[in-house]
Structures are given as structure tokens and as C-alpha cells.
Scaffold this active site. Structure first.
Site, short mmCIF file in Angstrom:
data_model
loop_
_atom_site.label_atom_id
_atom_site.label_comp_id
_atom_site.label_asym_id
_atom_site.label_seq_id
_atom_site.Cartn_x
_atom_site.Cartn_y
_atom_site.Cartn_z
N GLY A 132 0.72 -1.29 -0.05
CA GLY A 132 0.18 -0.07 0.05
C GLY A 132 0.92 1.40 -0.10
O GLY A 132 1.08 1.95 -1.07
N ARG A 244 -4.35 13.24 -6.08
CA ARG A 244 -4.59 13.71 -4.84
C ARG A 244 -5.07 14.99 -4.91
O ARG A 244 -5.97 15.53 -3.97
CB ARG A 244 -3.10 13.82 -4.01
CG ARG A 244 -2.68 12.39 -3.77
CD ARG A 244 -1.19 12.38 -3.32
NE ARG A 244 -0.62 11.03 -2.92
CZ ARG A 244 0.59 10.60 -2.77
NH1 ARG A 244 1.49 11.43 -2.67
NH2 ARG A 244 0.63 9.39 -2.70
N ARG A 269 -35.25 23.36 11.30
CA ARG A 269 -35.73 22.41 12.56
C ARG A 269 -35.82 23.33 13.58
O ARG A 269 -34.97 24.14 14.25
CB ARG A 269 -34.44 21.83 12.81
CG ARG A 269 -34.44 20.78 14.07
CD ARG A 269 -35.29 19.79 14.00
NE ARG A 269 -35.28 19.12 15.40
CZ ARG A 269 -36.08 17.90 15.83
NH1 ARG A 269 -36.94 17.81 14.93
NH2 ARG A 269 -35.98 17.35 16.74
N GLN A 337 -24.03 15.98 13.75
CA GLN A 337 -24.31 16.63 14.99
C GLN A 337 -25.44 17.73 15.15
O GLN A 337 -26.43 17.83 15.58
CB GLN A 337 -23.03 17.11 15.79
CG GLN A 337 -23.12 17.40 17.25
CD GLN A 337 -23.24 16.04 18.00
OE1 GLN A 337 -22.91 14.81 17.41
NE2 GLN A 337 -23.90 16.02 18.95
N GLU A 364 -4.90 7.01 -2.11
CA GLU A 364 -4.01 7.95 -2.71
C GLU A 364 -3.18 8.58 -1.87
O GLU A 364 -2.89 9.65 -1.94
CB GLU A 364 -4.76 9.08 -3.66
CG GLU A 364 -5.79 8.31 -4.79
CD GLU A 364 -6.16 9.02 -5.94
OE1 GLU A 364 -5.27 9.76 -6.38
OE2 GLU A 364 -6.96 8.60 -6.74
N GLY A 365 -2.57 7.81 -0.90
CA GLY A 365 -1.97 8.09 0.17
C GLY A 365 -2.42 8.53 1.31
O GLY A 365 -3.31 9.56 1.40
N THR A 366 -2.19 7.82 2.49
CA THR A 366 -2.88 8.00 3.91
C THR A 366 -2.39 9.39 4.07
O THR A 366 -1.60 9.98 3.79
CB THR A 366 -2.47 6.99 4.70
OG1 THR A 366 -0.85 6.96 5.01
CG2 THR A 366 -2.72 5.65 4.30
N1 COS Z 1 6.64 12.85 -9.79
C1 COS Z 1 7.48 12.21 -10.51
N2 COS Z 1 8.43 11.56 -9.91
C2 COS Z 1 8.47 11.42 -8.70
C3 COS Z 1 7.68 11.95 -7.82
C4 COS Z 1 6.62 12.69 -8.41
N3 COS Z 1 5.59 13.36 -7.81
N4 COS Z 1 7.95 11.95 -6.61
C5 COS Z 1 8.96 11.05 -6.69
N5 COS Z 1 9.48 10.81 -7.80
C6 COS Z 1 10.66 10.18 -8.32
C7 COS Z 1 11.77 10.59 -7.62
O1 COS Z 1 12.38 11.66 -8.51
C8 COS Z 1 12.78 9.54 -7.58
O2 COS Z 1 13.46 9.47 -8.96
P1 COS Z 1 14.90 8.82 -9.13
O3 COS Z 1 14.80 7.32 -8.83
O4 COS Z 1 15.16 9.23 -10.47
O5 COS Z 1 15.80 9.33 -7.91
C9 COS Z 1 11.91 8.33 -7.49
O6 COS Z 1 10.70 8.87 -7.90
C10 COS Z 1 11.84 7.89 -6.15
O7 COS Z 1 11.18 9.05 -5.29
P2 COS Z 1 11.32 8.95 -3.61
O8 COS Z 1 12.70 8.55 -3.30
O9 COS Z 1 10.65 10.38 -3.04
O10 COS Z 1 10.39 7.82 -3.53
P3 COS Z 1 9.96 7.24 -2.15
O11 COS Z 1 10.35 5.76 -2.21
O12 COS Z 1 10.82 8.10 -0.85
O13 COS Z 1 8.64 7.42 -2.10
C11 COS Z 1 6.56 7.73 -0.80
C12 COS Z 1 7.80 7.20 -0.75
C13 COS Z 1 5.83 7.10 0.71
C14 COS Z 1 6.17 9.23 -1.16
C15 COS Z 1 5.69 6.78 -2.11
O14 COS Z 1 5.99 5.47 -1.95
C16 COS Z 1 4.13 7.27 -1.98
O15 COS Z 1 3.49 8.09 -2.22
N6 COS Z 1 3.55 6.17 -1.13
C17 COS Z 1 2.14 6.27 -1.24
C18 COS Z 1 1.45 5.33 -2.32
C19 COS Z 1 -0.03 5.79 -2.43
O16 COS Z 1 -0.25 6.93 -2.49
N7 COS Z 1 -0.83 4.50 -2.90
C20 COS Z 1 -2.19 4.79 -3.17
C21 COS Z 1 -2.31 4.48 -4.27
S1 COS Z 1 -3.67 4.99 -5.21
S2 COS Z 1 -5.20 4.03 -4.15
#
Ligand code: COS
Length: 385
Positions: A132, A244, A269, A337, A364-366
Site C-alpha cells: 500500500g 491527490r 428545525r 451533530q 491515494e496516500g494516507t
Molecule cells: N513525480 C515524478 N517523479 C517522482 C515524484 C513525483 N511526484 N515523486 C518522486 N518521484 C521520483 C523521484 O524523483 C525519484 O526518482 P529517481 O529514482 O530518479 O531518484 C523516485 O521517484 C523515487 O522518489 P522518492 O525517493 O521520493 O520515493 P520514495 O520511495 O521515498 O517515496 C512515498 C515514498 C511514500 C512518497 C511513496 O511511496 C508514496 O507516495 N507512497 C504512497 C502510495 C500511495 O499513495 N498509494 C495509494 C495508491 S492509489 S489508491
């Protein structure tokens, strides 16, 4: 210069969307919710309005609108029904935006006109049973073949997964590479080995289709790859930047719907021989709801403004999504309420608003993920490694 005035066109778009929500969405929302019905007629009407491809370029069948206008539309649809809003958010922000941003001309011409017109629905296959928040850690595998790929794995909580003709599937091509091994694929859902099943028992979003997907050696050609091998994580993250924003816009709609319903109810009411709107404690609840609504809308508009100028907005989008989703839950809870016992049954929309709002701090991200993104942005320290 700061200007909160909408252009004449944006004002018209907003009024048209409000009228559409009042005429087409609100009258059927309760029955759809009760029947757990995914309303394909309503989806077709939203497509006719251009709401499934509002931000997609006109050359690919979209309306070519700016993000602020898109947010105004999504707010109104969300005021009507979050299940309908989910269709708009997934189709437009997660699927169409990804194809427009990362696709080849062939892929754009093949899929975008069908998605914008509603001829095809799309779904976003990122989340898995065991993946997730840690979105890079996918179990779904894509193996190279001589003329394409075979994809195997499972996807979970996939909105529109049972109705979609196209699934945007994220898969790992080389586990050693971590997030840099991920790839995104445009998978027709009638492919051999692709199946979906409905997830039952949700707290809210009863008229939204939510699926589990199974891919068993699904074969696709090289032309199914969206972006390059290794771009998958960026495709997902950029989709979520748009998704988001869309969820946040829909949450503003929930907040506004709660204010409208509560003001109406409080004025009609009567208790202790006067409308309850005349009581200070009721007005205090209404005031809290209005403040949340204004604050959420302001944050959403700022994120949209940045997007429209092509400026970095991941932080502002997370701020808007975090605030608006939490505000929607607070506001819906307070709206119940204000309504008292009447708010606990579905004669009024507020209990549905609360049930439907609840998922928005999860998908879409907690809220916790948004806080970690915000925290990393201001400290420069990644608390997720
Ligand atoms: N747009 C484009 N590229 C992006 C980006 C964005 N908004 N955010 C990050 N990236 C790229 C970074 O530039 C990085 O690239 P490189 O590999 O070239 O360095 C790469 O993606 C990894 O980025 P980062 O290190 O920031 O990723 P993390 O693993 O730290 O990300 C989080 C962690 C928690 C932010 C991510 O896993 C996340 O958003 N998780 C939640 C997922 C979610 O929302 N799920 C719901 C699904 S839909 S119901």
C-alpha cells in the site's frame, strides 16, 4: 499579485457543474448508495459533459481545461456523490493524465479519445494485497518475452476494476533494481489471464466499483509499455500528484455539501420554540464547518494554481489532500451533530458524506504518507528509509 477571482469561463464551468450535480447526481445518490449500484448511465452523462477528460488536450478528445477549472468540476461532482467523483478522479487524473504525460503518440491516440468519451473506463493498478504505502515494493512481476511481456500478480482496492476496459498496471521487471525496476503497462482487461472480482462490505462509496485484480501470465506486446522500463514509479507518483488534487477537490465538495445541508436543516428545525440555527452552539458548529471548507478550498486552489503554471507542487498537493480529506471527515461528523437523530439515517445526505469521506484519508496516500512527504519537504530528511 494574488487574485481569487475566477475568470468568466471558470465561473461558467463552476455553475454548469453545480447545476449538473443538482440535476443528475444528487437525485440518484441515495438510491445508488442503497442499491450499491455503479451507475453507468450517470458515468455516460459525466462523459457527455466532458468530465472524464477535463484536463486532457482537445486533440486527444479532452476539454483542454486548466487544473483550477478541473478542481471546480470535481468539487461539484464530489458535493453530489463521492462515488461519481471517484470515477472522474481515477479516469482523468490517474489514467488519462498518465497516458498523456508518459505515452507515445500511438498510445495517446489509441486510448485517450475512448477514455474521454467514456467509451472505455480505465483503472489504476498500483496497490496490492501486501503493498500500500510502500508503493515501490510491488510483487507483480513483468517478464520480457521475445515480442512483449507477461505480467503476473494481484492488485487490490482498484476503483472501477470490474468495469474498466483498460488497466494501468504497475509491475516489477527486476527486483534487484527496487523502484528503478518498475514499469507501467497499458493492459486491456479482456486479455487472457486477466480477471477481476468485486470487493464487498465497504463502509462507504457503496456505488463505487472496487475490485481485486488477478493477472495470470497476461501477455502484452511491447507497445503496452507506458514510458520506459524503470519509469513505473515516476508514472505512479506523477499520477498521484494529479489524483491527490482531485481527491482534495472532491473533499471540498463534501465540506460544502455538509455546510449547505446543515444550514438548511438548522433554519427549518425548531426546538425550544425557535429554529436551532438561532442557538449559539449550533452556530459555532456551522462556523467550524465553514472555516474548514474555506481553508480546504483555498489550499486546493493554490495547488491547482501551481499546476497551471507548471511549478513544483508535490508539497502543496499533499498539504491540500491532507487538510481537505481530514476536513471532510470533521465536517461530515459535525453535520450529523447539527442534524441530530435525523442525520443518522439517509433522509439527509450527511451520513453518506461521513461514510464516503472516511476513505479519503486512506486512498491515494494516507494522511500519514502526506505528513511524511510534507515533513521530508521541510526538513530535507527522508523519514521513510
Ligand atoms: N513525480 C515524478 N517523479 C517522482 C515524484 C513525483 N511526484 N515523486 C518522486 N518521484 C521520483 C523521484 O524523483 C525519484 O526518482 P529517481 O529514482 O530518479 O531518484 C523516485 O521517484 C523515487 O522518489 P522518492 O525517493 O521520493 O520515493 P520514495 O520511495 O521515498 O517515496 C512515498 C515514498 C511514500 C512518497 C511513496 O511511496 C508514496 O507516495 N507512497 C504512497 C502510495 C500511495 O499513495 N498509494 C495509494 C495508491 S492509489 S489508491
Amino acid at each position: 499579485m494574488i487574485d481569487f477571482e475566477l475568470t468568466d469561463e471558470q465561473q461558467l464551468i463552476r455553475e454548469t457543474a453545480a447545476d449538473f450535480a443538482n440535476r443528475e447526481i444528487i437525485p440518484v445518490a441515495r438510491e445508488n448508495d442503497r442499491a450499491h449500484r455503479f451507475d453507468t448511465e450517470l458515468v455516460a452523462k459525466m462523459a457527455d459533459m466532458g468530465y472524464l477528460g477535463a484536463i486532457v488536450s482537445e486533440q486527444y478528445g479532452g476539454r483542454g481545461l486548466d487544473y483550477l477549472s478541473y478542481g471546480l468540476i470535481v468539487e461539484e461532482v464530489g458535493r453530489g456523490d463521492s462515488s461519481a467523483r471517484t470515477v472522474v478522479s481515477v479516469q482523468t487524473s490517474l489514467v488519462c493524465s498518465s497516458i498523456e504525460r508518459w505515452g507515445t503518440e500511438e498510445q495517446k491516440h489509441e486510448w485517450l479519445p475512448k477514455l474521454c468519451s467514456g467509451e472505455a473506463l480505465g483503472c489504476f493498478g498500483l496497490t496490492e494485497p501486501n503493498t500500500g504505502s510502500d508503493a515501490a515494493n510491488l510483487s507483480t512481476r513483468a517478464k520480457k518475452t521475445s515480442d512483449g511481456w507477461t505480467i503476473s500478480g494481484q492488485k487490490q482496492w482498484i476503483s472501477m476494476g470490474n468495469h474498466a476496459k483498460l488497466a494501468l498496471i504497475f509491475a516489477q521487471t527486476d527486483p534487484k533494481l527496487g523502484h528503478r525496476g518498475l514499469a507501467a503497462f497499458l493492459v486491456p482487461t479482456d486479455s487472457d489471464g486477466f480477471s477481476s472480482s468485486e470487493i464487498h462490505g465497504k463502509l462507504g462509496l457503496h456505488s463505487s466499483d472496487t475490485a481485486e485484480l488477478a493477472l495470470d501470465e497476461v501477455a502484452v506486446g511491447d507497445e503496452a509499455l507506458l514510458g520506459e522500463i524503470g519509469d513505473g514509479f515516476k508514472v505512479a507518483m506523477s499520477a498521484l500528484d494529479s489524483g491527490r488534487f482531485s481527491v482534495a477537490s472532491g473533499c471540498v465538495g463534501i465540506c460544502q455539501g455538509c455546510v449547505d445541508a446543515s444550514v438548511d436543516y438548522a433554519k427549518q428545525r425548531e426546538q425550544f420554540d425557535r429554529p436551532i440555527a438561532g442557538f449559539q452552539l449550533v452556530q459555532a458548529m456551522l462556523a467550524d464547518m465553514v472555516v474548514d471548507t474555506h481553508a480546504a478550498r483555498g489550499l486546493v486552489w493554490k495547488a491547482g494554481w501551481l499546476k497551471d503554471r507548471g511549478k513544483p507542487n508535490t508539497l502543496e498537493t499533499s498539504v491540500a489532500k491532507l487538510y481537505a480529506s481530514e476536513a471532510a471527515i470533521r465536517t461530515a461528523n459535525t453535520a450529523i451533530q447539527v442534524h441530530g437523530g435525523a442525520g443518522y439515517v439517509d433522509d439527509h445526505p450527511v451520513e453518506r458524506y461521513l461514510r464516503d469521506a472516511r476513505v479519503t484519508t486512506l486512498y491515494e496516500g494516507t494522511s500519514q504518507i502526506q505528513k511524511l512527504i510534507i515533513g521530508r519537504s521541510v526538513t530535507g530528511i527522508n523519514a521513510m528509509v
